[in-house]
Scaffold this motif. Structure first.
Motif, PDB file in Angstrom:
ATOM      1  N   ALA A  90      31.994 -25.275  -6.002  1.00  0.00           N
ATOM      2  CA  ALA A  90      30.760 -25.164  -6.944  1.00  0.00           C
ATOM      3  C   ALA A  90      29.292 -24.716  -6.160  1.00  0.00           C
ATOM      4  O   ALA A  90      28.705 -24.064  -6.322  1.00  0.00           O
ATOM      5  N   VAL A  91      29.232 -25.472  -5.034  1.00  0.00           N
ATOM      6  CA  VAL A  91      28.102 -25.258  -4.002  1.00  0.00           C
ATOM      7  C   VAL A  91      28.361 -23.836  -3.496  1.00  0.00           C
ATOM      8  O   VAL A  91      27.208 -22.944  -3.456  1.00  0.00           O
ATOM      9  N   ALA A  92      29.283 -23.405  -3.235  1.00  0.00           N
ATOM     10  CA  ALA A  92      29.482 -22.049  -2.701  1.00  0.00           C
ATOM     11  C   ALA A  92      29.061 -21.210  -3.836  1.00  0.00           C
ATOM     12  O   ALA A  92      28.242 -20.118  -3.330  1.00  0.00           O
ATOM     13  N   VAL A  93      29.558 -21.313  -5.035  1.00  0.00           N
ATOM     14  CA  VAL A  93      29.324 -20.317  -6.137  1.00  0.00           C
ATOM     15  C   VAL A  93      27.820 -20.417  -6.396  1.00  0.00           C
ATOM     16  O   VAL A  93      27.125 -19.565  -6.600  1.00  0.00           O
ATOM     17  N   SER A  94      27.341 -21.676  -6.239  1.00  0.00           N
ATOM     18  CA  SER A  94      25.706 -21.809  -6.880  1.00  0.00           C
ATOM     19  C   SER A  94      24.981 -21.129  -5.563  1.00  0.00           C
ATOM     20  O   SER A  94      23.666 -20.504  -6.086  1.00  0.00           O
ATOM     21  N   VAL A  95      25.279 -21.078  -4.433  1.00  0.00           N
ATOM     22  CA  VAL A  95      24.545 -20.371  -3.251  1.00  0.00           C
ATOM     23  C   VAL A  95      24.600 -18.833  -3.620  1.00  0.00           C
ATOM     24  O   VAL A  95      23.333 -18.127  -3.731  1.00  0.00           O
ATOM     25  N   VAL A  96      25.587 -18.290  -4.226  1.00  0.00           N
ATOM     26  CA  VAL A  96      25.674 -16.895  -4.515  1.00  0.00           C
ATOM     27  C   VAL A  96      24.683 -16.680  -5.743  1.00  0.00           C
ATOM     28  O   VAL A  96      23.952 -15.733  -5.795  1.00  0.00           O
ATOM     29  N   THR A  97      25.040 -17.382  -6.880  1.00  0.00           N
ATOM     30  CA  THR A  97      24.269 -17.305  -8.000  1.00  0.00           C
ATOM     31  C   THR A  97      22.608 -17.496  -7.800  1.00  0.00           C
ATOM     32  O   THR A  97      21.760 -16.777  -8.304  1.00  0.00           O
ATOM     33  N   GLY A  98      22.264 -18.662  -6.895  1.00  0.00           N
ATOM     34  CA  GLY A  98      21.069 -18.835  -6.688  1.00  0.00           C
ATOM     35  C   GLY A  98      20.441 -17.975  -5.886  1.00  0.00           C
ATOM     36  O   GLY A  98      19.260 -17.468  -6.156  1.00  0.00           O
ATOM     37  N   HIS A  99      20.999 -17.472  -4.766  1.00  0.00           N
ATOM     38  CA  HIS A  99      20.638 -16.238  -3.987  1.00  0.00           C
ATOM     39  C   HIS A  99      20.177 -15.145  -4.927  1.00  0.00           C
ATOM     40  O   HIS A  99      19.075 -14.672  -4.772  1.00  0.00           O
ATOM     41  N   LEU A 100      20.946 -14.669  -5.567  1.00  0.00           N
ATOM     42  CA  LEU A 100      20.644 -13.590  -6.633  1.00  0.00           C
ATOM     43  C   LEU A 100      19.479 -13.910  -7.339  1.00  0.00           C
ATOM     44  O   LEU A 100      18.748 -12.907  -7.379  1.00  0.00           O
ATOM     45  N   SER A 101      19.524 -14.917  -7.939  1.00  0.00           N
ATOM     46  CA  SER A 101      18.405 -14.942  -8.915  1.00  0.00           C
ATOM     47  C   SER A 101      17.085 -15.338  -8.304  1.00  0.00           C
ATOM     48  O   SER A 101      16.192 -14.777  -8.596  1.00  0.00           O
ATOM     49  N   ARG A 103      16.498 -14.539  -5.061  1.00  0.00           N
ATOM     50  CA  ARG A 103      15.871 -13.367  -4.281  1.00  0.00           C
ATOM     51  C   ARG A 103      15.275 -12.243  -4.820  1.00  0.00           C
ATOM     52  O   ARG A 103      14.043 -11.723  -4.755  1.00  0.00           O
ATOM     53  N   TYR A 104      15.650 -12.204  -6.279  1.00  0.00           N
ATOM     54  CA  TYR A 104      15.198 -11.239  -7.130  1.00  0.00           C
ATOM     55  C   TYR A 104      13.818 -11.948  -7.949  1.00  0.00           C
ATOM     56  O   TYR A 104      13.692 -11.038  -9.122  1.00  0.00           O
ATOM     57  N   GLY A 105      13.638 -13.007  -7.692  1.00  0.00           N
ATOM     58  CA  GLY A 105      12.277 -13.654  -8.340  1.00  0.00           C
ATOM     59  C   GLY A 105      12.443 -13.985  -9.798  1.00  0.00           C
ATOM     60  O   GLY A 105      11.739 -13.785 -10.391  1.00  0.00           O
ATOM     61  N   LEU A 106      13.794 -14.203 -10.321  1.00  0.00           N
ATOM     62  CA  LEU A 106      14.123 -14.583 -11.876  1.00  0.00           C
ATOM     63  C   LEU A 106      13.455 -16.129 -12.002  1.00  0.00           C
ATOM     64  O   LEU A 106      13.663 -16.943 -11.206  1.00  0.00           O
ATOM     65  N   ARG A 107      12.718 -16.135 -13.257  1.00  0.00           N
ATOM     66  CA  ARG A 107      12.144 -17.401 -13.318  1.00  0.00           C
ATOM     67  C   ARG A 107      12.336 -17.390 -15.122  1.00  0.00           C
ATOM     68  O   ARG A 107      12.670 -16.695 -15.649  1.00  0.00           O
ATOM     69  N   GLY A 108      12.009 -18.813 -15.200  1.00  0.00           N
ATOM     70  CA  GLY A 108      11.909 -19.299 -16.611  1.00  0.00           C
ATOM     71  C   GLY A 108      13.114 -18.449 -17.441  1.00  0.00           C
ATOM     72  O   GLY A 108      14.267 -18.799 -17.126  1.00  0.00           O
ATOM     73  N   ALA A 109      12.811 -17.885 -18.673  1.00  0.00           N
ATOM     74  CA  ALA A 109      13.718 -17.405 -19.628  1.00  0.00           C
ATOM     75  C   ALA A 109      14.817 -16.581 -18.978  1.00  0.00           C
ATOM     76  O   ALA A 109      15.966 -16.498 -19.092  1.00  0.00           O
ATOM     77  N   TYR A 110      14.403 -15.796 -17.991  1.00  0.00           N
ATOM     78  CA  TYR A 110      15.241 -14.838 -17.278  1.00  0.00           C
ATOM     79  C   TYR A 110      16.160 -15.729 -16.510  1.00  0.00           C
ATOM     80  O   TYR A 110      17.513 -15.322 -16.512  1.00  0.00           O
TER      81      TYR A 110
ATOM     82  N   ALA B 257      28.242  -8.289 -16.911  1.00  0.00           N
ATOM     83  CA  ALA B 257      27.841  -8.064 -15.580  1.00  0.00           C
ATOM     84  C   ALA B 257      26.782  -7.147 -15.580  1.00  0.00           C
ATOM     85  O   ALA B 257      25.913  -7.383 -14.672  1.00  0.00           O
ATOM     86  N   LEU B 258      26.985  -6.213 -16.575  1.00  0.00           N
ATOM     87  CA  LEU B 258      25.793  -5.164 -16.484  1.00  0.00           C
ATOM     88  C   LEU B 258      24.353  -5.940 -16.975  1.00  0.00           C
ATOM     89  O   LEU B 258      23.400  -5.742 -16.329  1.00  0.00           O
ATOM     90  N   PHE B 259      24.630  -6.999 -17.759  1.00  0.00           N
ATOM     91  CA  PHE B 259      23.518  -7.697 -18.385  1.00  0.00           C
ATOM     92  C   PHE B 259      22.738  -8.300 -16.920  1.00  0.00           C
ATOM     93  O   PHE B 259      21.551  -8.296 -16.651  1.00  0.00           O
ATOM     94  N   ILE B 260      23.674  -9.081 -16.137  1.00  0.00           N
ATOM     95  CA  ILE B 260      23.064  -9.781 -15.011  1.00  0.00           C
ATOM     96  C   ILE B 260      22.259  -8.503 -14.038  1.00  0.00           C
ATOM     97  O   ILE B 260      21.285  -8.906 -13.563  1.00  0.00           O
ATOM     98  N   LEU B 261      23.175  -7.594 -13.909  1.00  0.00           N
ATOM     99  CA  LEU B 261      22.514  -6.600 -12.977  1.00  0.00           C
ATOM    100  C   LEU B 261      21.316  -6.226 -13.436  1.00  0.00           C
ATOM    101  O   LEU B 261      20.482  -5.910 -12.402  1.00  0.00           O
ATOM    102  N   ILE B 262      21.123  -5.861 -14.714  1.00  0.00           N
ATOM    103  CA  ILE B 262      19.935  -5.350 -15.341  1.00  0.00           C
ATOM    104  C   ILE B 262      18.735  -6.260 -14.995  1.00  0.00           C
ATOM    105  O   ILE B 262      17.530  -6.033 -14.717  1.00  0.00           O
ATOM    106  N   LEU B 263      19.208  -7.762 -15.415  1.00  0.00           N
ATOM    107  CA  LEU B 263      18.011  -8.663 -15.167  1.00  0.00           C
ATOM    108  C   LEU B 263      17.485  -8.690 -13.762  1.00  0.00           C
ATOM    109  O   LEU B 263      16.365  -8.961 -13.253  1.00  0.00           O
ATOM    110  N   LEU B 264      18.316  -8.627 -12.683  1.00  0.00           N
ATOM    111  CA  LEU B 264      18.345  -8.872 -11.474  1.00  0.00           C
ATOM    112  C   LEU B 264      17.305  -7.769 -10.892  1.00  0.00           C
ATOM    113  O   LEU B 264      16.388  -7.796 -10.176  1.00  0.00           O
ATOM    114  N   VAL B 265      17.861  -6.506 -11.094  1.00  0.00           N
ATOM    115  CA  VAL B 265      17.356  -5.269 -10.462  1.00  0.00           C
ATOM    116  C   VAL B 265      16.130  -4.884 -11.506  1.00  0.00           C
ATOM    117  O   VAL B 265      15.210  -4.299 -10.869  1.00  0.00           O
TER     118      VAL B 265
END
Lengths: 311, 277, 419
Positions: A90-101, A103-110, B257-265
């Motif tokens: 779970a930690v490994a997966v969370s690092v991936v999802t966390g990194h993506l989210s 790094r791309y500056g996703l916040r709040g509702a996104y 996956a498309l959804f996540i990709l678009i949200l990210l990029v």
């Protein structure tokens, strides 16, 4: 002093409870209250302290439940060990999802939505993957009374296990709250730009919060799988589960030590009361949960904890 | 052809988001309510589903207006996640109330034209689906005209662009917000009503359409009307073509996956104008 | 292990708590029987049917003098709602244990039965299942779980056998089979079993079309059926998708020799006939059913209809039957003791029941003699068409073309709607 005495008394009562309570039903209800408080505590680290509201924590819960069960079924690994494997995955997966989210500056509702989508992907994948039992899910093989395999013939032992887990998680969060990392999390939650100006690496702080949160939630997943000895993709990764996980800490008070437990007690007690009294409309307790959530959001932005803790 | 409906549902979602910056988790529940209303009108008063649009859509507007005033307005200035939780709470209440009142059993409304088809080449197009598509396009066009030309439309767009500015120039922002939520609800109610002749009704039916509508909205750019329309059609096409090549669940993974990709990029979607995060 | 004395203490405590002094005065002794059913949530419809079926049976049993070997003791039901959720199902079992029930009936769904059977085992409470068809339930080595009805695997094997017999008898040249299944547990496992078994009756699965049970449209899937030129179409899915498949097939005029399902979501369901009218005609389904030749079946169905204003549904029939199996075991046990009841259940040997098979349990608590029957919808009624010892009508095969059926029905059916 008084506070410490009160806590000690509560703890004493919790430890003594199974000796006094003869009703299996009450014990079972308490187990579920502690269990939801425990996974709520997991969510609380990321959602409450670091302020990142995840709507997909079932992702980590499911990983915990599946990993330990698979390790037991396929390789005979004791779930006591499997639960840590699950937490690691779970930690490994969370690092991936966390990194993506992050790094791309996703916040709040996104951020909430992306986590929901990640959990859904795992749900659909688990539904289609034969090796993990596909849509049937996994039945943990029963070995009777086998404490070494996280299986007990008597419910009381499950009670003590989840009580211990909850105590450790709560103590851990209490320490976190007083630690430097805890302060950094709160700073990021309150104002990310200001925190950055103070030299806090918001990305790093959020990622650590995510990893801790994922690990705790996954341990809860293993407990679930062992207690019910059955998990399927919807139970594990479903969005209803994600919502169950976040309801209690939010109602109790997100970002507080006792919020998850308090929320779990409130919902647990209310749920049982509505079940008992409005039998004809038995689904009504979920309506009540919704109403409580809405009322809490408007009137108790800091949860039930906010009632006696001034902010 | 379901794409038209997706577009209409997404339009409601994006209207609410565009104006209020709120992601409405109760959108599917509102659609479900409209579907039950339609079903009930048809079984009790023998009102044709298409005629009942005249009832469900205005009723939905009023309901949405009231919901915004009573439930959403108190949290407008609260942190974003509290607004999410509010709509989530609303969804929990509506869905489970429906479960208590209507039971979980899916129900189907069979009309004289439910099975009618128009043969076009080798294909036979289902009449209700075709009507739903046409209806969605008409309503979208109507809404676009309203937003472009009328005062309330202009006020909506102004409030969407710049809330404080709109308030300064004398636009009654709270009322405009309630109107936006009402219109959004009316859109999804129209979609729900038009789906009844070819789809079942159950307390969780909203999710079938709305999860995809979320993808549509993100695809088209949250808050963008043409985006919602284009996104709806695109997802509709991808889903039908995808159905031919990818089987059920894999297509679902692809969509998420498309959804996540678009949200990210490109969190502003393919048509959305990027603005500072 | 609960001793008899402990059990009696608990039972007394529970009954006192439940009914107070009123119970102490009640003359014929009461036997507390537990029931856990999904009365709300996803299985609410089926769970309520189960509750009604048991209610009907218990009323009949009590009216006929209760359990005679126990001085005419009356059965008293304690019904709990498990909300279609496994965790709640566990808590219902705990409450039933606390109340001191002698046995537990229910819980309709397999996902619920996995946890309730496990709890029953833990507390040593005999648990008599009504529907829950997953094979694995009686493969876990439990000694307190009993299932008199056919499993998923048995139903699939028997339906294939029936289909083979039917096509052989009617000399139908059916070869090409298309299976359209939801990609969840139920659809997929049935499809797997069928794919393995169909070659034994000379049929071949030319295409498998998985679909998402919640899909808003199945047009593409149905077009694939058309392209595959299937003799037999097997939908293996839940009610909404099953209904959508049939409606879309009618719409697209996809004609096949037969449409067969195994425990089909919309198969052998009067509500489906109510929902889609004539479109349901000619559908075949292998499923739980009653023995149409049984002398008592008509009066049982009439009694149910009178009490609940509901058409026949096998969900309540099996629950009804389960209460009678329990009654028989209680008579033989001669006392409301869980251990004695368990042993009595294990020695059950019932014939001439409303289900079309004898009831005996093997070491796993499964009735290996149970069987599904093959039914066909014929002009709005569901008739047993195979096997011949219980068949009440001849199968109509191959299915007439949609074009022909539509023309016939268009003149006769105005807009209709159902609830």
């Amino acid at each position: 002093m008084l506070r410490k005495a009160g806590l000690a008394a509560l703890l004493g009562a919790a430890v003594a409870a199974p000796a006094v309570i003869r009703s299996e039903y009450l014990i079972g209800t308490l187990i579920l209250i502690y269990f939801f408080a425990f996974v709520g505590q997991g969510w609380n680290v990321l959602g409450g302290y670091a302020g990142q509201f995840s709507f997909g924590h079932a992702l980590f819960f499911g990983i915990g439940a599946y990993t330990s069960s698979l390790a037991f079924i396929k390789w005979g690994v004791s779930p006591w060990l499997g639960m840590w494997l699950g937490a690691a995955v779970a930690v490994a997966v969370s690092v991936v999802t966390g990194h993506l989210s992050f790094r791309y500056g996703l916040r709040g509702a996104y951020f909430a939505l992306v986590m929901l989508a990640f959990a859904e992907i795992f749900r659909v994948a688990a539904t289609n993957w034969e090796w993990v039992g596909a849509s049937f899910g996994l039945l943990v093989p029963l070995r009777g009374n086998a404490p070494m395999l996280f299986q007990f013939a008597v419910k009381r032992w499950f009670y003590y296990v989840i009580l211990a887990m909850l105590l450790m998680a709560t103590a851990g969060v209490a320490r976190l709250q007083r630690s430097r990392l805890g302060y950094e999390m709160v700073a990021v939650r309150e104002n990310e730009a200001a925190a950055a100006a103070l030299g806090i690496d918001a990305y790093r702080v959020k990622l650590i919060a995510m990893a801790l949160s994922a690990g705790i939630t996954a341990l809860g997943g293993t407990f679930y799988a062992q207690y019910f000895s059955y998990v399927d993709p919807t139970i594990g990764f479903g969005s209803a589960n994600s919502i169950e996980i976040l309801l209690r800490p939010i109602i109790g008070g997100a970002g507080t030590i006792w919020g998850p437990l308090l929320g779990s007690v409130v919902l647990g007690v209310l749920g049982e009361i509505t079940r008992g009294f409005v039998k004809a409309y038995a689904g009504l307790h979920l309506v009540l949960y919704g109403v409580i959530l809405m009322v809490a959001v408007v009137f108790l932005p800091h949860g039930v904890m906010g009632l006696w803790r001034r902010h | 052809m379901v794409g038209g409906l997706y577009a209409l549902i997404a339009l409601g979602l994006t209207l609410i988001f565009g104006v209020m910056k709120i992601i409405n988790f109760a959108h599917g529940s509102l659609m479900m309510l409209a579907m039950y209303a339609t079903f009930w009108l048809a079984t009790t008063f023998h009102l044709d589903p298409y005629l009942s649009l005249a009832v469900t859509v205005p009723a939905a507007f009023v309901f949405g207006y009231a919901v915004q005033r009573g439930v959403i307005a108190p949290v407008l200035n609260a942190p974003e996640h509290n607004q999410l939780l509010m709509t989530l709470g609303l969804a929990l209440v509506l869905d489970n109330l429906a479960l208590v009142v209507f039971k979980a059993d899916p129900r189907t409304l069979l009309t004289a034209y439910s099975q009618s088809t128009l043969p076009i080449g080798p294909l036979r197009l289902n009449l209700p689906r075709l009507l739903a598509f046409a209806g969605a396009v008409v309503i979208t066009a109507l809404l676009a005209v309203v937003l472009k030309t009328t005062d309330i439309g202009k006020a909506l767009r102004a409030a969407a662009e710049e809330r404080d500015g709109a308030a300064l120039v004398g636009i009654p922002v709270p009322r405009v917000y309630a109107v936006a939520f009402g219109l959004g609800t009316a859109c999804v109610a129209a979609a729900g009503t038009m789906a009844v002749p070819f789809f079942y009704v159950s307390p969780d039916v909203g999710n079938v359409f709305v999860i995809t509508a979320f993808v549509v909205v993100v695809l088209g750019g949250l808050g963008s009307f043409p985006g919602a329309l284009l996104g709806g059609l695109l997802v509709g096409v991808v889903e039908s073509l995808g159905g031919l090549y990818l089987h059920g669940s894999l297509a679902q993974i692809a969509i998420f996956a498309l959804f996540i990709l678009i949200l990210l990029v490109r969190p502003d979607g393919i048509l959305g104008t990027p603005h500072a995060a | 292990m609960t001793t008899r004395r402990q059990f009696l203490t608990i039972a007394t405590m529970a009954t006192t708590a439940l009914g107070g002094p009123r119970l102490l005065r009640a003359q014929p002794k009461e036997i507390l029987v537990g029931e856990t059913h999904p009365l709300t949530g996803g299985f609410a419809r089926e769970g309520n049917f189960g509750k009604q079926g048991i209610e009907l049976a218990v009323n009949e049993i009590n009216a006929a003098g209760g359990i005679k070997s126990m001085g005419g003791a009356r059965l008293k039901l304690m019904v709990l709602d498990n909300e279609s959720k496994p965790p709640v199902a566990i808590s219902t079992m705990e409450r039933l244990k606390d109340a001191g029930v002698v046995a537990v009936l229910g819980p309709y769904a397999s996902g619920l039965a996995f946890v309730t059977t496990q709890e029953a085992e833990k507390y040593r409470i005999p648990h008599l299942l009504d529907v829950a068809i997953a094979d694995q339930i009686t493969e876990r080595g439990f000694t307190y779980t009993f299932r008199f009805s056919p499993t998923a695997g048995m139903g699939a094997r028997q339906t294939v056998e029936y289909l083979g017999g039917l096509t052989r008898d009617m000399k139908l040249p059916f070869k090409r089979v298309v299976i359209i299944h939801e990609d969840g547990l139920f659809g997929k496992s049935t499809a797997d079993t069928l794919q393995r078994l169909l070659p034994t009756i000379g049929m071949e699965v030319v295409e498998r079309i998985p679909h998402n049970a919640g899909a808003p449209s199945l047009s593409n899937e149905v077009l694939k059926i058309k392209a595959a030129k299937a003799d037999v179409v097997i939908p293996s899915t839940y009610y909404p998708a099953h209904s959508l498949i049939i409606r879309t097939m009618a719409e697209q005029r996809v004609d096949t020799g037969a449409i067969v399902s195994v425990y089909g979501g919309a198969g052998s369901q009067y509500r489906f006939i109510k929902d889609v009218g004539k479109l349901a005609d000619h559908m075949l389904d292998g499923n739980h059913w009653y023995n149409p030749k049984h002398p008592r079946i008509k009066s049982v169905i009439a009694a149910f209809d009178k009490a609940y204003q509901q058409p026949f549904a096998y969900e309540w029939m099996l629950a009804y039957q389960s209460a009678w199996v329990l009654k028989d075991a209680l008579e033989r046990a001669g006392g409301a003791d869980r251990e004695r009841l368990r042993d009595a259940l294990a020695r059950t040997n019932l014939k001439d029941q409303i289900v079309p098979y004898p009831i005996v349990f093997d070491d796993h608590g499964q009735n290996t003699q149970a069987r599904a029957l093959l039914m066909q919808v014929q002009s709005g009624t569901i008739a047993v068409v195979y096997p011949s010892d219980v068949a009440e009508a001849k199968a109509i095969l191959p299915v007439p073309a949609w074009e022909k059926r539509m023309r016939l029905s268009r003149s006769s059916s105005p807009a209709s709607s159902t609830g």
